[in-house]
Design a protein around this motif. Structure first.
Motif, short mmCIF file in Angstrom:
data_model
loop_
_atom_site.label_atom_id
_atom_site.label_comp_id
_atom_site.label_asym_id
_atom_site.label_seq_id
_atom_site.Cartn_x
_atom_site.Cartn_y
_atom_site.Cartn_z
N ARG A 3 6.85 23.89 -29.83
CA ARG A 3 6.22 25.21 -29.75
C ARG A 3 6.93 26.17 -28.79
N PHE A 4 7.65 25.62 -27.82
CA PHE A 4 8.34 26.43 -26.81
C PHE A 4 9.80 25.98 -26.71
N PRO A 5 10.57 26.15 -27.79
CA PRO A 5 11.93 25.59 -27.82
C PRO A 5 12.90 26.19 -26.81
N ASN A 6 12.61 27.37 -26.30
CA ASN A 6 13.52 28.02 -25.37
C ASN A 6 13.09 27.88 -23.91
N ARG A 7 12.11 27.05 -23.65
CA ARG A 7 11.62 26.85 -22.28
C ARG A 7 12.07 25.49 -21.76
N THR B 219 3.97 14.83 -5.79
CA THR B 219 5.21 15.35 -6.38
C THR B 219 5.06 16.81 -6.80
N CYS B 220 3.86 17.25 -7.15
CA CYS B 220 3.66 18.66 -7.50
C CYS B 220 3.99 19.57 -6.32
N LEU B 221 3.78 19.06 -5.12
CA LEU B 221 4.06 19.87 -3.93
C LEU B 221 5.53 20.28 -3.86
N SER B 222 6.41 19.43 -4.40
CA SER B 222 7.84 19.75 -4.35
C SER B 222 8.20 20.91 -5.28
N TYR B 223 7.28 21.31 -6.16
CA TYR B 223 7.52 22.42 -7.08
C TYR B 223 6.77 23.69 -6.66
N THR B 224 6.22 23.69 -5.46
CA THR B 224 5.55 24.88 -4.96
C THR B 224 6.51 26.06 -4.99
N GLY B 225 6.04 27.16 -5.55
CA GLY B 225 6.85 28.37 -5.61
C GLY B 225 7.85 28.41 -6.75
N LYS B 226 7.84 27.45 -7.66
CA LYS B 226 8.80 27.43 -8.78
C LYS B 226 8.48 28.46 -9.85
N ARG B 227 7.29 29.05 -9.79
CA ARG B 227 6.92 30.13 -10.69
C ARG B 227 6.95 29.71 -12.16
N ALA B 228 6.23 28.66 -12.46
CA ALA B 228 6.13 28.17 -13.84
C ALA B 228 5.35 29.15 -14.71
N ALA B 229 5.74 29.24 -15.97
CA ALA B 229 5.03 30.08 -16.93
C ALA B 229 3.73 29.41 -17.38
N ILE B 230 3.79 28.09 -17.52
CA ILE B 230 2.63 27.30 -17.98
C ILE B 230 2.59 26.01 -17.18
N ASP C 90 -4.96 23.22 -30.06
CA ASP C 90 -5.32 24.59 -30.45
C ASP C 90 -5.02 25.59 -29.34
N ILE C 91 -5.25 25.22 -28.10
CA ILE C 91 -4.94 26.13 -26.99
C ILE C 91 -3.43 26.30 -26.85
N LEU C 92 -2.68 25.23 -26.92
CA LEU C 92 -1.22 25.34 -26.80
C LEU C 92 -0.63 26.16 -27.95
N ASP C 93 -1.15 26.00 -29.15
CA ASP C 93 -0.69 26.80 -30.27
C ASP C 93 -1.05 28.27 -30.08
N TYR C 94 -2.23 28.53 -29.57
CA TYR C 94 -2.69 29.89 -29.27
C TYR C 94 -1.76 30.57 -28.26
N ILE C 95 -1.40 29.84 -27.22
CA ILE C 95 -0.48 30.37 -26.21
C ILE C 95 0.91 30.60 -26.82
N ALA C 96 1.36 29.68 -27.64
CA ALA C 96 2.69 29.79 -28.25
C ALA C 96 2.81 31.06 -29.09
N GLU C 97 1.73 31.44 -29.74
CA GLU C 97 1.74 32.67 -30.55
C GLU C 97 1.93 33.91 -29.68
N LYS C 98 1.57 33.81 -28.40
CA LYS C 98 1.64 34.95 -27.49
C LYS C 98 2.70 34.75 -26.40
N GLN C 99 3.64 33.86 -26.64
CA GLN C 99 4.56 33.49 -25.57
C GLN C 99 5.45 34.61 -25.09
N ALA C 100 5.64 35.65 -25.87
CA ALA C 100 6.47 36.77 -25.42
C ALA C 100 5.84 37.46 -24.21
N SER C 101 4.54 37.33 -24.04
CA SER C 101 3.86 37.97 -22.91
C SER C 101 3.82 37.09 -21.66
#
Length: 161
Positions: free
Chosen positions: A51-55, A85-96, A17-28
């Motif tokens: 839900r996020f085919p362009n990501r 391993t998450c440390l290697s993605y520091t600063g990658k600026r993920a949307a989610i 339900d949360i992921l679907d809620y976010i998907a509805e507002k993904q333009a923001s």
């Protein structure tokens, strides 16, 4: 009396339900990839792909053990101890950043809660969203309103300041 099956269904329904809620507002959402922190058998990865085919979705886990129908390409899976391993993605600026890596054992989850919030903050873009099965306490994370179908404390949604 609630059973473990009841708890599982409640958790998975809240996640969906949360992921679907976010998907509805993904333009923001800010630009950037989606990080699936804990691939497991790939059910959530599958949902995110639809839900996020362009990501671009990058998954983290000890192994690429997802079901064949929703297995990410090897180049989209970061293998190893998620804490490191998450440390290697520091600063990658993920949307989610989505993390459903709780164990159900309070003492083990307490250890995860010590390091997971800082990892999530480090990889998210400002305005990016963190979705988690565990509470993430960090000054850079602002708790967001949940969809009406999700009970308080069942699953968590945050925006990075």
């Amino acid at each position: 009396m609630r059973t473990r099956l009841d708890d599982f269904i409640s958790r998975i329904s809240a996640q969906r339900d949360i992921l679907d809620y976010i998907a509805e507002k993904q333009a923001s959402l800010p630009d950037g990839p989606i990080l699936e922190i804990g691939l497991g058998n790939g059910r959530t990865y599958s949902h995110l792909r639809v839900r996020f085919p362009n990501r671009h979705i990058i998954a983290f886990d000890r192994e690429n053990g997802a079901h064949g129908s929703c297995r990410p390409d090897d180049g989209d899976v970061v293998l190893g101890d998620i804490k490191e391993t998450c440390l290697s993605y520091t600063g990658k600026r993920a949307a989610i950043g989505h993390a459903d890596i709780g164990t159900g054992y309070p003492e083990k989850d307490a250890v995860i809660r010590e390091w997971l919030p800082s990892r999530v903050v480090a990889v998210l873009a400002p305005g990016g969203l963190a979705v988690s099965g565990l509470e993430l306490m960090h000054p850079e994370l602002e708790e967001m309103q949940l969809p009406a179908s999700v009970g308080k404390g069942r699953y968590f949604l945050y925006r990075r300041r």
